[in-house]
Design a protein around this motif. Structure first.
Motif, PDB file in Angstrom:
ATOM      1  N   ALA A 151      17.617   6.494   4.035  1.00  0.00           N
ATOM      2  CA  ALA A 151      16.409   5.720   3.754  1.00  0.00           C
ATOM      3  C   ALA A 151      16.798   4.600   2.804  1.00  0.00           C
ATOM      4  O   ALA A 151      17.112   4.840   1.640  1.00  0.00           O
ATOM      5  CB  ALA A 151      15.341   6.607   3.143  1.00  0.00           C
ATOM      6  N   ILE A 152      16.787   3.381   3.306  1.00  0.00           N
ATOM      7  CA  ILE A 152      17.324   2.224   2.581  1.00  0.00           C
ATOM      8  C   ILE A 152      16.181   1.373   2.026  1.00  0.00           C
ATOM      9  O   ILE A 152      15.172   1.169   2.687  1.00  0.00           O
ATOM     10  CB  ILE A 152      18.213   1.379   3.514  1.00  0.00           C
ATOM     11  CG1 ILE A 152      19.355   2.215   4.103  1.00  0.00           C
ATOM     12  CG2 ILE A 152      18.782   0.177   2.782  1.00  0.00           C
ATOM     13  CD1 ILE A 152      20.384   2.683   3.106  1.00  0.00           C
ATOM     14  N   THR A 153      16.364   0.861   0.830  1.00  0.00           N
ATOM     15  CA  THR A 153      15.381   0.043   0.099  1.00  0.00           C
ATOM     16  C   THR A 153      14.052   0.767  -0.080  1.00  0.00           C
ATOM     17  O   THR A 153      12.987   0.205   0.151  1.00  0.00           O
ATOM     18  CB  THR A 153      15.144  -1.365   0.703  1.00  0.00           C
ATOM     19  OG1 THR A 153      14.632  -1.243   2.038  1.00  0.00           O
ATOM     20  CG2 THR A 153      16.394  -2.196   0.712  1.00  0.00           C
ATOM     21  N   MET A 154      14.112   2.003  -0.506  1.00  0.00           N
ATOM     22  CA  MET A 154      12.885   2.706  -0.862  1.00  0.00           C
ATOM     23  C   MET A 154      12.332   2.122  -2.167  1.00  0.00           C
ATOM     24  O   MET A 154      13.072   1.960  -3.136  1.00  0.00           O
ATOM     25  CB  MET A 154      13.149   4.195  -1.032  1.00  0.00           C
ATOM     26  CG  MET A 154      13.474   4.927   0.257  1.00  0.00           C
ATOM     27  SD  MET A 154      12.047   5.108   1.384  1.00  0.00           S
ATOM     28  CE  MET A 154      12.423   3.847   2.621  1.00  0.00           C
ATOM     29  N   THR A 155      11.052   1.825  -2.161  1.00  0.00           N
ATOM     30  CA  THR A 155      10.432   1.165  -3.321  1.00  0.00           C
ATOM     31  C   THR A 155       9.553   2.083  -4.149  1.00  0.00           C
ATOM     32  O   THR A 155       9.119   1.693  -5.231  1.00  0.00           O
ATOM     33  CB  THR A 155       9.564  -0.014  -2.862  1.00  0.00           C
ATOM     34  OG1 THR A 155       8.508   0.495  -2.027  1.00  0.00           O
ATOM     35  CG2 THR A 155      10.376  -1.048  -2.085  1.00  0.00           C
ATOM     36  N   LYS A 164       0.855  -1.189   0.000  1.00  0.00           N
ATOM     37  CA  LYS A 164       0.000   0.000   0.000  1.00  0.00           C
ATOM     38  C   LYS A 164       0.892   1.240   0.000  1.00  0.00           C
ATOM     39  O   LYS A 164       1.720   1.419   0.886  1.00  0.00           O
ATOM     40  CB  LYS A 164      -0.906   0.004   1.228  1.00  0.00           C
ATOM     41  CG  LYS A 164      -1.817   1.231   1.307  1.00  0.00           C
ATOM     42  CD  LYS A 164      -2.661   1.204   2.575  1.00  0.00           C
ATOM     43  CE  LYS A 164      -3.559   2.444   2.666  1.00  0.00           C
ATOM     44  NZ  LYS A 164      -2.800   3.697   2.770  1.00  0.00           N
ATOM     45  N   ILE A 165       0.740   2.084  -0.993  1.00  0.00           N
ATOM     46  CA  ILE A 165       1.590   3.257  -1.124  1.00  0.00           C
ATOM     47  C   ILE A 165       0.943   4.454  -0.436  1.00  0.00           C
ATOM     48  O   ILE A 165      -0.203   4.805  -0.717  1.00  0.00           O
ATOM     49  CB  ILE A 165       1.877   3.564  -2.606  1.00  0.00           C
ATOM     50  CG1 ILE A 165       2.672   2.403  -3.219  1.00  0.00           C
ATOM     51  CG2 ILE A 165       2.649   4.870  -2.760  1.00  0.00           C
ATOM     52  CD1 ILE A 165       2.952   2.549  -4.693  1.00  0.00           C
ATOM     53  N   MET A 166       1.683   5.047   0.480  1.00  0.00           N
ATOM     54  CA  MET A 166       1.215   6.231   1.195  1.00  0.00           C
ATOM     55  C   MET A 166       1.366   7.465   0.307  1.00  0.00           C
ATOM     56  O   MET A 166       2.114   7.465  -0.666  1.00  0.00           O
ATOM     57  CB  MET A 166       2.056   6.454   2.456  1.00  0.00           C
ATOM     58  CG  MET A 166       1.996   5.352   3.480  1.00  0.00           C
ATOM     59  SD  MET A 166       3.140   5.656   4.863  1.00  0.00           S
ATOM     60  CE  MET A 166       4.728   5.210   4.100  1.00  0.00           C
ATOM     61  N   SER A 167       0.689   8.535   0.700  1.00  0.00           N
ATOM     62  CA  SER A 167       0.998   9.830   0.114  1.00  0.00           C
ATOM     63  C   SER A 167       2.296  10.321   0.739  1.00  0.00           C
ATOM     64  O   SER A 167       2.751   9.815   1.775  1.00  0.00           O
ATOM     65  CB  SER A 167      -0.123  10.832   0.404  1.00  0.00           C
ATOM     66  OG  SER A 167      -0.128  11.169   1.786  1.00  0.00           O
ATOM     67  N   ALA A 168       2.899  11.321   0.132  1.00  0.00           N
ATOM     68  CA  ALA A 168       4.132  11.877   0.684  1.00  0.00           C
ATOM     69  C   ALA A 168       3.902  12.441   2.081  1.00  0.00           C
ATOM     70  O   ALA A 168       4.738  12.281   2.979  1.00  0.00           O
ATOM     71  CB  ALA A 168       4.690  12.954  -0.244  1.00  0.00           C
ATOM     72  N   GLU A 183       7.031   7.664  -0.660  1.00  0.00           N
ATOM     73  CA  GLU A 183       7.668   7.345   0.619  1.00  0.00           C
ATOM     74  C   GLU A 183       9.050   7.981   0.705  1.00  0.00           C
ATOM     75  O   GLU A 183       9.445   8.503   1.752  1.00  0.00           O
ATOM     76  CB  GLU A 183       7.768   5.837   0.831  1.00  0.00           C
ATOM     77  CG  GLU A 183       8.235   5.479   2.237  1.00  0.00           C
ATOM     78  CD  GLU A 183       7.956   4.041   2.628  1.00  0.00           C
ATOM     79  OE1 GLU A 183       7.932   3.766   3.843  1.00  0.00           O
ATOM     80  OE2 GLU A 183       7.761   3.189   1.730  1.00  0.00           O
ATOM     81  N   ALA A 184       9.784   7.986  -0.404  1.00  0.00           N
ATOM     82  CA  ALA A 184      11.098   8.632  -0.423  1.00  0.00           C
ATOM     83  C   ALA A 184      10.962  10.134  -0.181  1.00  0.00           C
ATOM     84  O   ALA A 184      11.766  10.735   0.544  1.00  0.00           O
ATOM     85  CB  ALA A 184      11.797   8.368  -1.754  1.00  0.00           C
ATOM     86  N   VAL A 185       9.943  10.754  -0.749  1.00  0.00           N
ATOM     87  CA  VAL A 185       9.688  12.177  -0.519  1.00  0.00           C
ATOM     88  C   VAL A 185       9.351  12.413   0.947  1.00  0.00           C
ATOM     89  O   VAL A 185       9.846  13.357   1.578  1.00  0.00           O
ATOM     90  CB  VAL A 185       8.543  12.686  -1.421  1.00  0.00           C
ATOM     91  CG1 VAL A 185       8.123  14.106  -1.017  1.00  0.00           C
ATOM     92  CG2 VAL A 185       8.961  12.651  -2.884  1.00  0.00           C
ATOM     93  N   GLY A 186       8.538  11.538   1.521  1.00  0.00           N
ATOM     94  CA  GLY A 186       8.153  11.686   2.921  1.00  0.00           C
ATOM     95  C   GLY A 186       9.332  11.609   3.865  1.00  0.00           C
ATOM     96  O   GLY A 186       9.456  12.423   4.794  1.00  0.00           O
ATOM     97  N   VAL A 187      10.210  10.628   3.670  1.00  0.00           N
ATOM     98  CA  VAL A 187      11.402  10.517   4.516  1.00  0.00           C
ATOM     99  C   VAL A 187      12.287  11.749   4.342  1.00  0.00           C
ATOM    100  O   VAL A 187      12.832  12.289   5.311  1.00  0.00           O
ATOM    101  CB  VAL A 187      12.201   9.240   4.197  1.00  0.00           C
ATOM    102  CG1 VAL A 187      13.462   9.183   5.037  1.00  0.00           C
ATOM    103  CG2 VAL A 187      11.367   7.992   4.449  1.00  0.00           C
ATOM    104  N   THR A 188      12.441  12.177   3.105  1.00  0.00           N
ATOM    105  CA  THR A 188      13.265  13.360   2.843  1.00  0.00           C
ATOM    106  C   THR A 188      12.731  14.576   3.586  1.00  0.00           C
ATOM    107  O   THR A 188      13.492  15.321   4.227  1.00  0.00           O
ATOM    108  CB  THR A 188      13.323  13.649   1.333  1.00  0.00           C
ATOM    109  OG1 THR A 188      13.884  12.523   0.651  1.00  0.00           O
ATOM    110  CG2 THR A 188      14.171  14.873   1.039  1.00  0.00           C
ATOM    111  N   ALA A 239       3.639   9.590   4.525  1.00  0.00           N
ATOM    112  CA  ALA A 239       4.967   9.011   4.737  1.00  0.00           C
ATOM    113  C   ALA A 239       5.805   9.892   5.662  1.00  0.00           C
ATOM    114  O   ALA A 239       6.527   9.391   6.531  1.00  0.00           O
ATOM    115  CB  ALA A 239       5.679   8.811   3.405  1.00  0.00           C
ATOM    116  N   GLN A 240       5.703  11.204   5.485  1.00  0.00           N
ATOM    117  CA  GLN A 240       6.450  12.106   6.367  1.00  0.00           C
ATOM    118  C   GLN A 240       5.961  11.964   7.806  1.00  0.00           C
ATOM    119  O   GLN A 240       6.770  11.872   8.742  1.00  0.00           O
ATOM    120  CB  GLN A 240       6.307  13.560   5.908  1.00  0.00           C
ATOM    121  CG  GLN A 240       7.066  14.535   6.818  1.00  0.00           C
ATOM    122  CD  GLN A 240       6.970  15.976   6.351  1.00  0.00           C
ATOM    123  OE1 GLN A 240       6.439  16.262   5.278  1.00  0.00           O
ATOM    124  NE2 GLN A 240       7.495  16.897   7.141  1.00  0.00           N
TER     125      GLN A 240
END
Length: 308
Positions: free
Chosen positions: A159-163, A131-135, A167-172, A138-139
């Protein structure tokens, strides 16, 4: 630590290997739900982790490089507390203990340039985006673990193994809110695309566009070089953003690796040669380590091939 002061931006830094697969398969120690942070629940587990990290510190010292000490917190975000049998406060404490160990080792190896990195894994599985979150979602989710790691004294987040991109935007954005540098490491399938089907270049461009180019650099991990070297576009702006590689030992796909009961360690010499070819093409790649199936042998071979 400011992004501009990260030393791995302009000189070689090694990092560790496939921590979880090494501990589970090579050392025969069970990791519930593949979570290495559980090792901090016993003195014996801490000793195993300390010995693991010391091998890479000794290698970095011998090769005259720096070392990024990546915390054993890849699967230690809030959603994993209950399945692992912890309260959230207990899991937060284990995150803190993971950083305390690394900071202690850095103090002991004062002659080795060390960056302490707080590792954040995906909310779900590292192979399947689910299930993909919104940015924004995820943040909000990752901000908790990021805050715990920041309070423990990390120099940066990774942020390791971002798919997937959101989610990558949220962690950033969680890292940005804390004022911490962050490296974003995508995993790709055998065709060099993210598990969501997006091209690696498109994903990097999308995260940069959404965050004002905030990531200090990007990495590729949990894939063999044969899966992604052909999609790296020489001279492209997005490729220049890739600063590190943590490759798998095996050429197998994620689906094949997921059902294996024995470890595929691949060919360390061939893996090292492929890394040498990568950094010859892309000299901005300064962070070198390993992912699933790799151990100190693989990273040693890579260091010997790439660092003269």
């Amino acid at each position: 630590m400011a992004i501009s002061s990260l030393p791995q931006l302009d000189r070689f830094f090694l990092t560790d290997a496939g921590l979880e697969t090494d501990i589970l398969f090579n050392k025969g120690i069970d990791l519930p739900l593949f979570s290495s942070v559980t090792l901090f629940t016993s003195d014996e587990g801490v000793d195993v982790l300390e010995a693991y990290y010391r091998g890479f510190l000794d290698l970095a010292r011998a090769k005259g490089t720096g070392l990024i000490l990546e915390s054993a917190t890849w699967r230690a975000g809030p959603d994993w507390a209950e399945p692992l049998g912890f309260t959230l406060a207990e899991l937060d404490g284990l995150n803190g203990a993971a950083i305390e160990l690394l900071r202690g080792l850095r103090a002991e190896y004062a002659d080795v340039p060390v960056v302490v990195s707080g590792c954040i894994g995906p909310r779900g599985d590292g192979y399947d985006p689910g299930k993909i979150m919104s940015a924004d979602e995820a943040q909000a989710y990752h901000a908790h673990q990021a805050g715990v790691l920041a309070a423990a004294g990390v120099d940066m987040l990774a942020a390791i193994t971002m798919t997937n991109v959101p989610e990558a935007v949220g962690v950033t954005n969680a890292a940005k809110a804390l004022g911490l540098p962050v490296a974003i490491s995508f995993t790709v399938e055998t065709d060099g695309r993210l598990p969501t089907g997006e091209g690696l270049g498109d994903a990097i461009a999308a995260v940069d566009a959404a965050t004002g180019n905030y990531p200090a650099y990007y990495m590729v991990n949990c894939a063999h070089p044969t899966h992604f070297d052909a999609v790296l576009d020489d001279g492209a702006a997005w490729t220049a953003r890739i600063g590190g590689v943590r490759a798998n030992a095996s050429c197998l796909s994620h689906a094949e690796l997921d059902v294996m009961t024995e470890l595929d360690i691949g060919d360390p010499a061939d893996l090292a040669a492929r890394h040498r070819s990568l950094i010859d093409r892309f000299p901005q790649i300064k962070v070198l380590g390993g992912c699933c199936g790799t151990d100190l042998r693989h990273v040693t071979a890579i260091a010997e091939a790439c660092i003269k």
